[in-house]
Design an enzyme around this catalytic site. Structure first.
Site, PDB file in Angstrom:
ATOM      1  CB  CYS A   1      11.927  -0.875  23.135  1.00  0.00           C
ATOM      2  SG  CYS A   1      12.487  -0.526  21.568  1.00  0.00           S
TER       3      CYS A   1
ATOM      4  CG  HIS B   1      -8.007   5.532  11.646  1.00  0.00           C
ATOM      5  ND1 HIS B   1      -8.997   5.375  10.531  1.00  0.00           N
ATOM      6  CD2 HIS B   1      -8.405   5.785  12.685  1.00  0.00           C
ATOM      7  CE1 HIS B   1     -10.178   5.105  11.169  1.00  0.00           C
ATOM      8  NE2 HIS B   1     -10.055   5.311  12.459  1.00  0.00           N
TER       9      HIS B   1
ATOM     10  NE  ARG C   1      -3.668   0.093   2.551  1.00  0.00           N
ATOM     11  CZ  ARG C   1      -3.891   0.398   3.770  1.00  0.00           C
ATOM     12  NH1 ARG C   1      -3.936  -0.391   4.540  1.00  0.00           N
ATOM     13  NH2 ARG C   1      -4.617   1.563   3.973  1.00  0.00           N
TER      14      ARG C   1
ATOM     15  CB  ALA D   1     -14.006  14.746  -3.119  1.00  0.00           C
TER      16      ALA D   1
ATOM     17  CB  CYS E   1      10.321  -1.268  18.553  1.00  0.00           C
ATOM     18  SG  CYS E   1      10.796  -2.998  19.320  1.00  0.00           S
TER      19      CYS E   1
END
Ligand code: BV8
Ligand code: ZN
Length: 251
Positions: A130, A119, A70, A231, A127
């Site tokens: 950590c 989002h 993506r 749009a 990670c």
């Protein structure tokens, strides 16, 4: 469109603060697939097999590869007229904020200065052990899922199903919906919560709601104005009229 515009015209003439709440539909004209449309992403693959943390733990390579795929599409594409027009609105109104569900970063690339990404962002990673961040870095290691120095797997900084939205982005978006004059809802099916609360919050606070979509949605019954169409075609038409009004008002 003209008679509908009259309703919007007076709201725009007195508006100081405008919020654009956007979803995947605003990037469709850039060639980025939507989620629930006829050729939507979720038609081909199940969200719970890909867009959730357990899926990542079960199959880190599959999920990682999906996001790299993506990301490649996003890198080969660019913001379209709709993103660019929203950015140009900043020249005509005191405050223009964008609240987006999209992870493609196109609003910022188009020049919008205040963008809340509910989002996450496909260029950002961290990670899972950590929490170290790996943003805007090239993590390609012969396609393998990259690992942090601590040995932990690196994951996309994208909000998966069952995960909390970034607190600051969400609370700032709620505040924007409560304090704006007009909320434009662009290219979203408004089915995913809590992001989809934003238009309802604006409605509850008596704001003028305009929906721009190629078809009716859950919100169509509560908005003040539904403008059906693409749009990338509708937003420039609205801005054109704003420019005419403002220049008319000037002389
Ligand atoms: C959470 C990231 C809780 C991945 C995404 C039952 C009821 C209510 C809620 C739930 C429920 N069951 C589960 C939930 C919660 C769930 C949810 O809402 N599910 C829905 C599906 C029912 N929500 C969550 O899990 C959220 N987290 O609730 O956590 C919690 C509580 C306590 C403690 C811990 C946790 C997290 C949600 C975020 C999920 N992540 N994506 C990725 O992107 O890879 S969701 C995904 O949908 C995308 O982010 C996308 O942004 C979002 C919304 O989709 P849209 O943007 O609207 O896109 P869509 O394709 O649907 O529509 C496009 C529209 O554009 C269409 O209307 C089309 O007509 C229009 N269009 C097309 N072309 C154009 C156009 N319009 C104009 N012009 C065009 N050219
Ligand atoms: Zn680590």
């Amino acid at each position: 469109m003209l008679q509908q515009y009259e309703k919007l015209k007076s709201a725009l003439s007195s508006a100081k603060k405008i919020v654009f709440f956007t979803g995947a539909g605003i990037s469709a004209e850039s060639g980025i697939p939507t989620f629930r449309g006829k050729d939507g992403i979720w038609n081909k693959m199940k969200p719970d097999e890909l867009a959730n943390f357990n899926a990542f733990l079960r199959n880190p390579q599959i999920v990682w590869d999906w996001y790299q795929y993506r990301k490649k599409i996003v890198h080969q594409a660019s913001p379209n007229h709709a993103h660019l027009t929203i950015s140009e609105f900043q020249n005509y109104f005191d405050e223009v904020l964008v609240v987006t569900q999209n992870v493609d970063g196109f609003h910022s690339r188009a020049g919008s200065e205040i963008v809340y990404e509910l989002h996450g962002n496909i260029e950002k990673n961290y990670c899972i052990d950590c929490g170290k961040r790996f943003d805007f870095e090239n993590l390609e290691i012969e396609g393998k899922v990259p690992k942090c120095g601590c040995g932990g797997l690196i994951r996309p900084d994208i909000v998966w199903f069952g995960e909390l939205l970034p607190e600051d982005a969400y609370s700032l978006s709620e505040l924007a919906a409560e304090t704006c004059d007009i909320l434009f809802v662009i290219g979203t099916s408004a089915l995913v919560f809590p992001a989809a609360n934003i238009p309802y919050i604006a409605k509850k606070h008596g704001k003028f709601l305009v929906e721009v979509n190629i078809e009716k949605t859950e919100l169509s019954s509560i908005v003040d104005l539904s403008l059906f169409g693409k749009a990338g075609e509708i937003l420039p038409q609205i801005l054109q009229r704003v420019k005419e009004e403002k220049s008319y008002g000037k002389n």
